[in-house]
Design a protein around this motif. Structure first.
Motif, mmCIF file in Angstrom:
data_model
loop_
_atom_site.group_PDB
_atom_site.id
_atom_site.type_symbol
_atom_site.label_atom_id
_atom_site.label_comp_id
_atom_site.label_asym_id
_atom_site.label_seq_id
_atom_site.Cartn_x
_atom_site.Cartn_y
_atom_site.Cartn_z
ATOM 1 N N ASN A 30 0.820 -1.215 0.000
ATOM 2 C CA ASN A 30 0.000 0.000 0.000
ATOM 3 C C ASN A 30 0.850 1.258 0.000
ATOM 4 O O ASN A 30 0.472 2.289 -0.568
ATOM 5 C CB ASN A 30 -0.930 0.012 1.217
ATOM 6 C CG ASN A 30 -2.153 -0.872 1.033
ATOM 7 O OD1 ASN A 30 -2.447 -1.332 -0.072
ATOM 8 N ND2 ASN A 30 -2.857 -1.129 2.127
ATOM 9 N N LEU A 37 -12.225 -3.857 0.939
ATOM 10 C CA LEU A 37 -12.447 -5.298 0.823
ATOM 11 C C LEU A 37 -12.955 -5.843 2.144
ATOM 12 O O LEU A 37 -12.293 -5.707 3.180
ATOM 13 C CB LEU A 37 -11.132 -5.981 0.420
ATOM 14 C CG LEU A 37 -11.080 -7.492 0.264
ATOM 15 C CD1 LEU A 37 -12.146 -7.981 -0.713
ATOM 16 C CD2 LEU A 37 -9.705 -7.917 -0.218
ATOM 17 N N ALA A 77 -7.375 -10.184 -1.051
ATOM 18 C CA ALA A 77 -6.477 -9.067 -0.741
ATOM 19 C C ALA A 77 -5.108 -9.288 -1.366
ATOM 20 O O ALA A 77 -4.505 -8.354 -1.916
ATOM 21 C CB ALA A 77 -6.354 -8.914 0.776
ATOM 22 N N ALA A 81 -5.483 -8.627 -5.169
ATOM 23 C CA ALA A 81 -5.704 -7.212 -5.486
ATOM 24 C C ALA A 81 -4.428 -6.410 -5.289
ATOM 25 O O ALA A 81 -4.083 -5.546 -6.107
ATOM 26 C CB ALA A 81 -6.834 -6.651 -4.626
ATOM 27 N N SER A 82 -3.705 -6.701 -4.225
ATOM 28 C CA SER A 82 -2.450 -6.002 -3.969
ATOM 29 C C SER A 82 -1.431 -6.305 -5.063
ATOM 30 O O SER A 82 -0.718 -5.413 -5.529
ATOM 31 C CB SER A 82 -1.908 -6.413 -2.602
ATOM 32 O OG SER A 82 -0.683 -5.777 -2.341
ATOM 33 N N TYR A 118 -3.434 -2.550 -6.700
ATOM 34 C CA TYR A 118 -4.439 -1.807 -5.947
ATOM 35 C C TYR A 118 -3.982 -1.618 -4.503
ATOM 36 O O TYR A 118 -3.310 -2.479 -3.934
ATOM 37 C CB TYR A 118 -5.775 -2.563 -5.944
ATOM 38 C CG TYR A 118 -6.387 -2.725 -7.311
ATOM 39 C CD1 TYR A 118 -7.079 -1.686 -7.917
ATOM 40 C CD2 TYR A 118 -6.265 -3.930 -8.009
ATOM 41 C CE1 TYR A 118 -7.629 -1.826 -9.180
ATOM 42 C CE2 TYR A 118 -6.809 -4.084 -9.271
ATOM 43 C CZ TYR A 118 -7.491 -3.031 -9.855
ATOM 44 O OH TYR A 118 -8.026 -3.175 -11.106
ATOM 45 N N VAL A 160 -5.284 -1.700 -0.749
ATOM 46 C CA VAL A 160 -6.361 -2.508 -0.166
ATOM 47 C C VAL A 160 -6.596 -2.094 1.278
ATOM 48 O O VAL A 160 -5.673 -2.105 2.097
ATOM 49 C CB VAL A 160 -6.024 -4.015 -0.223
ATOM 50 C CG1 VAL A 160 -7.130 -4.830 0.450
ATOM 51 C CG2 VAL A 160 -5.825 -4.472 -1.657
ATOM 52 N N LEU A 192 -8.520 -3.594 4.198
ATOM 53 C CA LEU A 192 -9.070 -4.920 4.459
ATOM 54 C C LEU A 192 -9.883 -4.933 5.751
ATOM 55 O O LEU A 192 -9.431 -4.465 6.790
ATOM 56 C CB LEU A 192 -7.913 -5.923 4.552
ATOM 57 C CG LEU A 192 -8.261 -7.360 4.932
ATOM 58 C CD1 LEU A 192 -9.140 -7.995 3.858
ATOM 59 C CD2 LEU A 192 -6.982 -8.173 5.122
#
Length: 309
Positions: free
Chosen positions: A178, A188, A204, A207-208, A212, A214, A216
């Motif tokens: 992130n 998410l 997660a 997506a990471s 992206y 995330v 969570l």
């Protein structure tokens, strides 16, 4: 197959790329590229005088062929024997591969609550395979098997220990990822009937990996709180996941209303998307499927269609 020499064979005027650029071009992280070279001799980059790897276009093409075999379900240990064969060669049958034995080993380690061995298998799987392959061929099948077993014979010690391990590993990965990306933020959350965060944690990870950021929530966030969460966290999308069917009122009434009230897309993935595909086929909820790599791949066009990207 003869062992590969460390000596470079590319013509001197061949364009060469550093490992970071090759990772960007192929989608294979640098840890995996180094593992393919050191452990299996699958690629053979040149080296600078200081030892930095440099890859030619032939190397990049070879990496793409490796990915093709892996995506057809061939374990990395068998890829070397297939790389130089014609592209028409059939992939080995599933029985010829070692995915089944890898899944059995992972499940046994989880059920034995052997955390050092589990950590080693986790890092090994993410080092040797692109994440989409590791999820599809190893982690998701094992989690499906375990959840079915736990539904018949609950084992809270094994489940909660595994969840805590997975949560900590994914949390570390998300923290640094992130910070390193400016991609859209995905909110998410697990769904109410999911007894644990395993599906949402796999989402997660994927997506990471796809760039992206995330946020969570591994326990279900109330649907009424979603608009405020999106606003205050500056989220570009809400993604909900579950390994369960979820109850009828939540799926047929509450979820569509929540999607209509949001100013960003609301997507659903995991087993629930397969089990409830017909219930939510038409409407504001985007059903992304139970194949997690494919589900995450569908986010970008969805965000483009919504005018967010």
């Amino acid at each position: 197959m003869a062992p590969m020499s460390n000596k470079a064979t590319h013509p001197p005027d061949t364009p060469l790329y550093p490992i970071r650029e090759v990772s960007r071009l192929t989608g294979v992280n640098s840890v995996t590229l180094r593992a393919w070279e050191r452990r299996y001799g699958l690629i053979r980059p040149q080296r600078t005088p200081k030892g930095h790897r440099l890859y030619a276009q032939d190397d990049i093409s070879r990496i793409e062929r490796i990915l093709q075999w892996l995506n057809r379900g061939v374990p990395v240990s068998q890829v070397a024997d297939l790389l130089d064969q014609p592209e028409t060669v059939e992939a080995p049958t599933p029985n010829a591969g070692d995915w089944a034995s890898q899944r059995q080993q992972l499940q046994a380690v989880i059920e034995a609550v052997d955390l050092p061995k589990l950590e080693a298998l986790y890092h090994q799987s993410l080092a040797l395979y692109p994440l989409s392959v590791a999820i599809n061929e190893l982690w998701q099948p094992v989690i499906l098997t375990l959840e079915a077993k736990w539904a018949a014979e609950p084992d809270d010690l094994v489940r909660r220990t595994f969840e805590a391990f997975f949560r900590s590993q994914v949390g570390i990965r998300l923290h640094y990822a992130n910070q390193a990306t400016r991609g859209p933020l995905i909110l998410l959350s697990a769904m109410p009937d999911d007894p644990g965060p395993l599906w949402v944690l796999m989402c997660a990870l994927m997506a990471s990996e796809q760039g992206y950021r995330v946020q969570l929530f591994d326990h279900s966030l109330p649907l009424d709180d979603l608009p405020q969460a999106v606003s205050r966290l500056h989220s570009s999308m809400v993604l909900l996941s579950s390994g369960q069917r979820e109850n009828d009122r939540y799926i047929r009434d509450d979820l569509p209303k929540a999607a209509e009230a949001l100013g960003v897309p609301l997507g659903v993935c995991g087993e629930v998307a397969r089990l409830r595909e017909n219930d939510l086929r038409d409407g504001a909820v985007h059903m992304l499927g139970d194949d997690l790599p494919q589900a995450i791949a569908r986010l970008r066009p969805l965000l483009r269609e919504s005018g967010i990207l």
